[in-house]
Design a protein around this motif. Structure first.
Motif, PDB file in Angstrom:
ATOM      1  N   ILE A 424      -7.584  51.641  -7.017  1.00 46.40           N
ATOM      2  CA  ILE A 424      -7.712  51.079  -8.367  1.00 46.40           C
ATOM      3  C   ILE A 424      -8.752  49.967  -8.375  1.00 46.40           C
ATOM      4  O   ILE A 424      -9.527  49.819  -9.329  1.00 46.40           O
ATOM      5  CB  ILE A 424      -6.337  50.570  -8.860  1.00 46.40           C
ATOM      6  CG1 ILE A 424      -5.315  51.709  -8.881  1.00 46.40           C
ATOM      7  CG2 ILE A 424      -6.477  49.964 -10.263  1.00 46.40           C
ATOM      8  CD1 ILE A 424      -3.918  51.276  -9.269  1.00 46.40           C
ATOM      9  N   GLY A 425      -8.768  49.184  -7.293  1.00 50.40           N
ATOM     10  CA  GLY A 425      -9.735  48.087  -7.215  1.00 50.40           C
ATOM     11  C   GLY A 425     -11.178  48.534  -7.241  1.00 50.40           C
ATOM     12  O   GLY A 425     -12.072  47.759  -7.589  1.00 50.40           O
ATOM     13  N   ARG A 430     -10.839  44.306 -13.812  1.00 50.32           N
ATOM     14  CA  ARG A 430      -9.928  43.203 -14.123  1.00 50.32           C
ATOM     15  C   ARG A 430      -8.837  43.006 -13.075  1.00 50.32           C
ATOM     16  O   ARG A 430      -8.101  42.041 -13.124  1.00 50.32           O
ATOM     17  CB  ARG A 430      -9.300  43.450 -15.498  1.00 50.32           C
ATOM     18  CG  ARG A 430      -8.491  42.265 -15.956  1.00 50.32           C
ATOM     19  CD  ARG A 430      -8.169  42.297 -17.425  1.00 50.32           C
ATOM     20  NE  ARG A 430      -7.309  41.182 -17.782  1.00 50.32           N
ATOM     21  CZ  ARG A 430      -6.943  40.894 -19.030  1.00 50.32           C
ATOM     22  NH1 ARG A 430      -7.384  41.649 -20.016  1.00 50.32           N
ATOM     23  NH2 ARG A 430      -6.157  39.868 -19.270  1.00 50.32           N
ATOM     24  N   MET A 431      -8.715  43.888 -12.131  1.00 52.67           N
ATOM     25  CA  MET A 431      -7.654  43.776 -11.137  1.00 52.67           C
ATOM     26  C   MET A 431      -7.749  42.423 -10.425  1.00 52.67           C
ATOM     27  O   MET A 431      -8.798  42.065  -9.879  1.00 52.67           O
ATOM     28  CB  MET A 431      -7.737  44.921 -10.135  1.00 52.67           C
ATOM     29  CG  MET A 431      -6.434  45.196  -9.434  1.00 52.67           C
ATOM     30  SD  MET A 431      -6.505  46.738  -8.498  1.00 52.67           S
ATOM     31  CE  MET A 431      -4.770  46.994  -8.171  1.00 52.67           C
ATOM     32  N   HIS A 432      -6.643  41.701 -10.406  1.00 54.32           N
ATOM     33  CA  HIS A 432      -6.632  40.302  -9.951  1.00 54.32           C
ATOM     34  C   HIS A 432      -5.988  40.179  -8.575  1.00 54.32           C
ATOM     35  O   HIS A 432      -5.031  40.891  -8.253  1.00 54.32           O
ATOM     36  CB  HIS A 432      -5.886  39.439 -10.974  1.00 54.32           C
ATOM     37  CG  HIS A 432      -6.177  37.988 -10.871  1.00 54.32           C
ATOM     38  ND1 HIS A 432      -5.650  37.194  -9.887  1.00 54.32           N
ATOM     39  CD2 HIS A 432      -6.968  37.180 -11.641  1.00 54.32           C
ATOM     40  CE1 HIS A 432      -6.089  35.949 -10.047  1.00 54.32           C
ATOM     41  NE2 HIS A 432      -6.880  35.918 -11.101  1.00 54.32           N
ATOM     42  N   SER A 433      -6.481  39.241  -7.792  1.00 53.47           N
ATOM     43  CA  SER A 433      -6.040  39.125  -6.399  1.00 53.47           C
ATOM     44  C   SER A 433      -4.568  38.746  -6.257  1.00 53.47           C
ATOM     45  O   SER A 433      -3.871  39.286  -5.389  1.00 53.47           O
ATOM     46  CB  SER A 433      -6.913  38.103  -5.665  1.00 53.47           C
ATOM     47  OG  SER A 433      -6.823  36.830  -6.268  1.00 53.47           O
ATOM     48  N   ARG A 434      -4.069  37.829  -7.070  1.00 55.47           N
ATOM     49  CA  ARG A 434      -2.689  37.347  -6.880  1.00 55.47           C
ATOM     50  C   ARG A 434      -1.641  38.448  -7.115  1.00 55.47           C
ATOM     51  O   ARG A 434      -0.770  38.651  -6.278  1.00 55.47           O
ATOM     52  CB  ARG A 434      -2.427  36.123  -7.761  1.00 55.47           C
ATOM     53  CG  ARG A 434      -2.879  34.828  -7.104  1.00 55.47           C
ATOM     54  CD  ARG A 434      -2.653  33.638  -7.994  1.00 55.47           C
ATOM     55  NE  ARG A 434      -3.692  33.538  -9.016  1.00 55.47           N
ATOM     56  CZ  ARG A 434      -3.726  32.597  -9.960  1.00 55.47           C
ATOM     57  NH1 ARG A 434      -2.776  31.676 -10.023  1.00 55.47           N
ATOM     58  NH2 ARG A 434      -4.697  32.566 -10.841  1.00 55.47           N
ATOM     59  N   PRO A 435      -1.675  39.175  -8.246  1.00 52.63           N
ATOM     60  CA  PRO A 435      -0.709  40.269  -8.396  1.00 52.63           C
ATOM     61  C   PRO A 435      -0.923  41.394  -7.373  1.00 52.63           C
ATOM     62  O   PRO A 435       0.032  42.061  -6.980  1.00 52.63           O
ATOM     63  CB  PRO A 435      -0.918  40.761  -9.825  1.00 52.63           C
ATOM     64  CG  PRO A 435      -2.233  40.234 -10.252  1.00 52.63           C
ATOM     65  CD  PRO A 435      -2.435  38.964  -9.499  1.00 52.63           C
ATOM     66  N   VAL A 436      -2.165  41.614  -6.933  1.00 50.96           N
ATOM     67  CA  VAL A 436      -2.416  42.631  -5.909  1.00 50.96           C
ATOM     68  C   VAL A 436      -1.706  42.246  -4.614  1.00 50.96           C
ATOM     69  O   VAL A 436      -1.046  43.066  -3.972  1.00 50.96           O
ATOM     70  CB  VAL A 436      -3.928  42.818  -5.671  1.00 50.96           C
ATOM     71  CG1 VAL A 436      -4.183  43.604  -4.391  1.00 50.96           C
ATOM     72  CG2 VAL A 436      -4.553  43.549  -6.847  1.00 50.96           C
ATOM     73  N   ILE A 474       3.346  46.032 -10.299  1.00 53.14           N
ATOM     74  CA  ILE A 474       3.120  44.588 -10.189  1.00 53.14           C
ATOM     75  C   ILE A 474       1.627  44.272 -10.256  1.00 53.14           C
ATOM     76  O   ILE A 474       1.200  43.347 -10.960  1.00 53.14           O
ATOM     77  CB  ILE A 474       3.727  44.044  -8.883  1.00 53.14           C
ATOM     78  CG1 ILE A 474       5.256  44.133  -8.928  1.00 53.14           C
ATOM     79  CG2 ILE A 474       3.290  42.600  -8.628  1.00 53.14           C
ATOM     80  CD1 ILE A 474       5.930  43.796  -7.619  1.00 53.14           C
ATOM     81  N   ALA A 475       0.821  45.047  -9.520  1.00 54.21           N
ATOM     82  CA  ALA A 475      -0.620  44.792  -9.484  1.00 54.21           C
ATOM     83  C   ALA A 475      -1.272  45.002 -10.844  1.00 54.21           C
ATOM     84  O   ALA A 475      -2.095  44.186 -11.285  1.00 54.21           O
ATOM     85  CB  ALA A 475      -1.275  45.688  -8.439  1.00 54.21           C
ATOM     86  N   VAL A 476      -0.897  46.083 -11.537  1.00 58.41           N
ATOM     87  CA  VAL A 476      -1.531  46.402 -12.813  1.00 58.41           C
ATOM     88  C   VAL A 476      -1.037  45.492 -13.927  1.00 58.41           C
ATOM     89  O   VAL A 476      -1.837  44.875 -14.655  1.00 58.41           O
ATOM     90  CB  VAL A 476      -1.281  47.888 -13.169  1.00 58.41           C
ATOM     91  CG1 VAL A 476      -1.757  48.183 -14.593  1.00 58.41           C
ATOM     92  CG2 VAL A 476      -1.995  48.800 -12.179  1.00 58.41           C
ATOM     93  N   ILE A 477       0.293  45.389 -14.079  1.00 61.42           N
ATOM     94  CA  ILE A 477       0.833  44.556 -15.165  1.00 61.42           C
ATOM     95  C   ILE A 477       0.476  43.093 -14.937  1.00 61.42           C
ATOM     96  O   ILE A 477       0.098  42.367 -15.863  1.00 61.42           O
ATOM     97  CB  ILE A 477       2.360  44.753 -15.263  1.00 61.42           C
ATOM     98  CG1 ILE A 477       2.676  46.200 -15.655  1.00 61.42           C
ATOM     99  CG2 ILE A 477       2.960  43.781 -16.282  1.00 61.42           C
ATOM    100  CD1 ILE A 477       4.160  46.538 -15.614  1.00 61.42           C
ATOM    101  N   GLY A 478       0.581  42.669 -13.664  1.00 62.31           N
ATOM    102  CA  GLY A 478       0.225  41.286 -13.350  1.00 62.31           C
ATOM    103  C   GLY A 478      -1.230  40.985 -13.659  1.00 62.31           C
ATOM    104  O   GLY A 478      -1.563  39.909 -14.175  1.00 62.31           O
ATOM    105  N   SER A 479      -2.119  41.934 -13.383  1.00 56.91           N
ATOM    106  CA  SER A 479      -3.538  41.724 -13.671  1.00 56.91           C
ATOM    107  C   SER A 479      -3.794  41.650 -15.173  1.00 56.91           C
ATOM    108  O   SER A 479      -4.653  40.886 -15.638  1.00 56.91           O
ATOM    109  CB  SER A 479      -4.375  42.856 -13.058  1.00 56.91           C
ATOM    110  OG  SER A 479      -4.304  42.831 -11.650  1.00 56.91           O
TER     111      SER A 479
END
Length: 496
Positions: A424-425, A430-436, A474-479
């Motif tokens: 996905i990255g 928009r994918m963000h490091s913290r939720p990833v 978590i990664a997608v919704i968090g981002s």
């Protein structure tokens, strides 16, 4: 593995020949390219100059080990037609590659990536993500290497009819593997992959031809026999079995595609066009290899009805014995087949060890212990740590305690948790490091905890897939909930 009646001295001769060829390849690479042991790009990635043929065979060796030959046929014998799923998940692996391999190769060449975590570090600018991914990869690689060491010992002992004991067989070929891989790095490993790939393809083809001869020459008769005599092996799977089938397609299809040694072969391709051509050829290999092994298992149902689960594990050896008795040609080919199986196991082990060492030297040592270390020193540290890891795994494989082996079964369950960041990255800015990071950590803890506490499947869904779903959510919704993060990554350079 079944002890072979044609084994003994001929098997020893074949093994010695394979060992000498592997050592010869390592020496030739070292002699023709004297700088291969001093430069990390040359040692770990063959200087990014793998052409179509060599890249194809090294990808083939990454996906297919000798364990596929001796393990998948017994599974087909026990399960029946439902084991056709093995052909499907081997095909899905190629689809998994195509999701990210050409795009990743383009970026890797521009940025000179060395290990899989280099992409994660570049994409997310997060040492935490890179370190967590490196640890998950090291766990998966250690597991895979342990499997190959055990298979190596059993394979050589079986081929020699017990003349070479399990422990001595394992130790001897580990020394051979270390010698040629240390001399020539990935280039030596890739050329040995060509040798074992050809041996496996020819040997498996002769095995199935001989098996068909034993059942009268008609594959349809073997299928009819299963339907008539053991209809439960031809029945439609129950709902939970079908769910499990889909689950394993996801687990293996994605998990095997993000194996570290597979990703490094993506980096090592000469260019994106070369990679695409090699993957296009790989798309046919499930039908040429896995489907043929499936047929061997189905033939075995007719040849040897009523085998127990333990006895069925010796199926390939039983068929090989009977095929070898047909005439001298089949006799010689069955010896070469089992030599090729052993070579394939060794070839898979060397790829895993090389990737393991590269992660230690580049991602652990140079990033977190000695950032000022030069490449030669980092290479030495990676080799020595790989040697220590092999020594520890040899101790486990020598006489493995059940509890430790059960712990080491966590391979795809943990490794697949790096997939959202990788795939996905590559496509979503928009994918963000913290939720990833949180998703990867929680997914790994969830999958590992479920597997170790006896919940390896829930209604047929594997723990690793459940962890992957939670991880991805978590990664997608968090981002989406995080503020837009202006990443330095230029996605335009990934066009292919």
């Amino acid at each position: 593995m079944q002890e072979l009646t044609f084994a003994g001295t001929p098997g020893i001769i074949v093994l010695v020949a394979y060992a000498l060829m592997m050592l010869g390849i390592g020496f030739w690479v070292s002699y023709s390219r004297p700088g291969v042991r001093e430069d990390m790009q040359s040692y770990y990635l063959a200087g990014r100059h793998l052409g179509v043929v060599v890249l194809f065979f090294t990808l083939y060796a990454t996906q297919y080990s000798g364990n596929n030959i001796v393990g998948y046929a017994p599974a087909a014998y026990r399960i029946g037609f439902a084991w056709w799923q093995s052909v499907m998940f081997m095909t899905i692996i190629i689809a998994g590659y195509m999701l990210f391999a050409p795009r990743l190769n383009n970026i890797a060449r521009r940025q000179q990536f060395l290990t899989p975590t280099d992409w994660l570090r570049y994409r997310f600018e997060s040492p935490a993500i890179a370190l967590l991914a490196a640890l998950l990869m090291l766990w998966g690689l250690g597991n895979y290497l342990l499997e190959q060491l055990v298979a190596m010992g059993h394979g050589i002992s079986g081929l020699t009819g017990g003349t070479v004991p399990y422990q001595i067989a394992m130790l001897g070929f580990v020394i051979v593997m270390l010698a040629y891989s240390w001399m020539g790095g990935m280039r030596a490993v890739a050329f040995t992959d060509v040798m074992q790939g050809i041996a496996l393809l020819v040997g498996v083809a002769v095995l199935v031809v001989g098996g068909l001869y034993l059942v009268g020459g008609h594959l349809g008769d073997a299928f009819t026999y299963v339907v008539k005599e053991q209809p439960e092996k031809a029945a439609v799977p129950a709902l939970q079995g079908s769910i499990s089938w889909i689950s394993i397609l996801v687990l293996v299809g994605i998990g095997a595609a993000v194996y570290p040694h597979a990703i490094q072969r993506i980096y090592a391709a000469e260019d994106t066009r070369t990679l695409r051509r090699s993957l296009a050829r790989m798309a046919w290999m499930p039908l040429i290899t896995t489907a043929v092994i499936f047929v061997v298992g189905i033939i075995g149902i007719q040849l040897y009805p009523g085998l127990s689960d333990v006895q069925s594990e010796q199926l390939v050896g039983r068929i090989a014995n009977d095929v070898a008795a047909i005439n001298p040609f089949f006799y010689v080919m069955m010896i070469l087949l089992f030599g090729g199986v052993v070579a394939a196991i060794v070839s898979t082990a060397d790829s895993v060890l090389l990737s393991f060492s590269s992660i230690i030297s580049n991602d652990i040592y140079r990033r977190h212990i000695r950032p000022d270390a030069d490449e030669q020193r980092a290479l030495k540290v990676g080799k020595l740590c790989g040697l220590v890891a092999v020594g520890g795994l040899l101790i486990l494989a020598w006489n493995p305690p059940t509890l430790l082996v059960n712990i080491f079964i966590l391979k795809f369950e943990l490794l697949i948790q790096i997939a959202p960041a990788f795939i996905i990255g590559l496509y979503w800015k928009r994918m963000h490091s913290r939720p990833v990071f949180c998703g990867m950590l929680i997914g790994a803890l969830l999958a590992g905890g479920m597997a170790l506490t006896g919940f390896g499947k829930v209604y047929g869904v594997h723990a690793g897939v459940i962890g992957l779903v939670v991880n991805t959510a978590i990664a997608v919704i968090g981002s989406l909930l995080m503020p837009a993060d202006d990443r330095r990554v230029d996605f335009a350079e990934a066009r292919h």
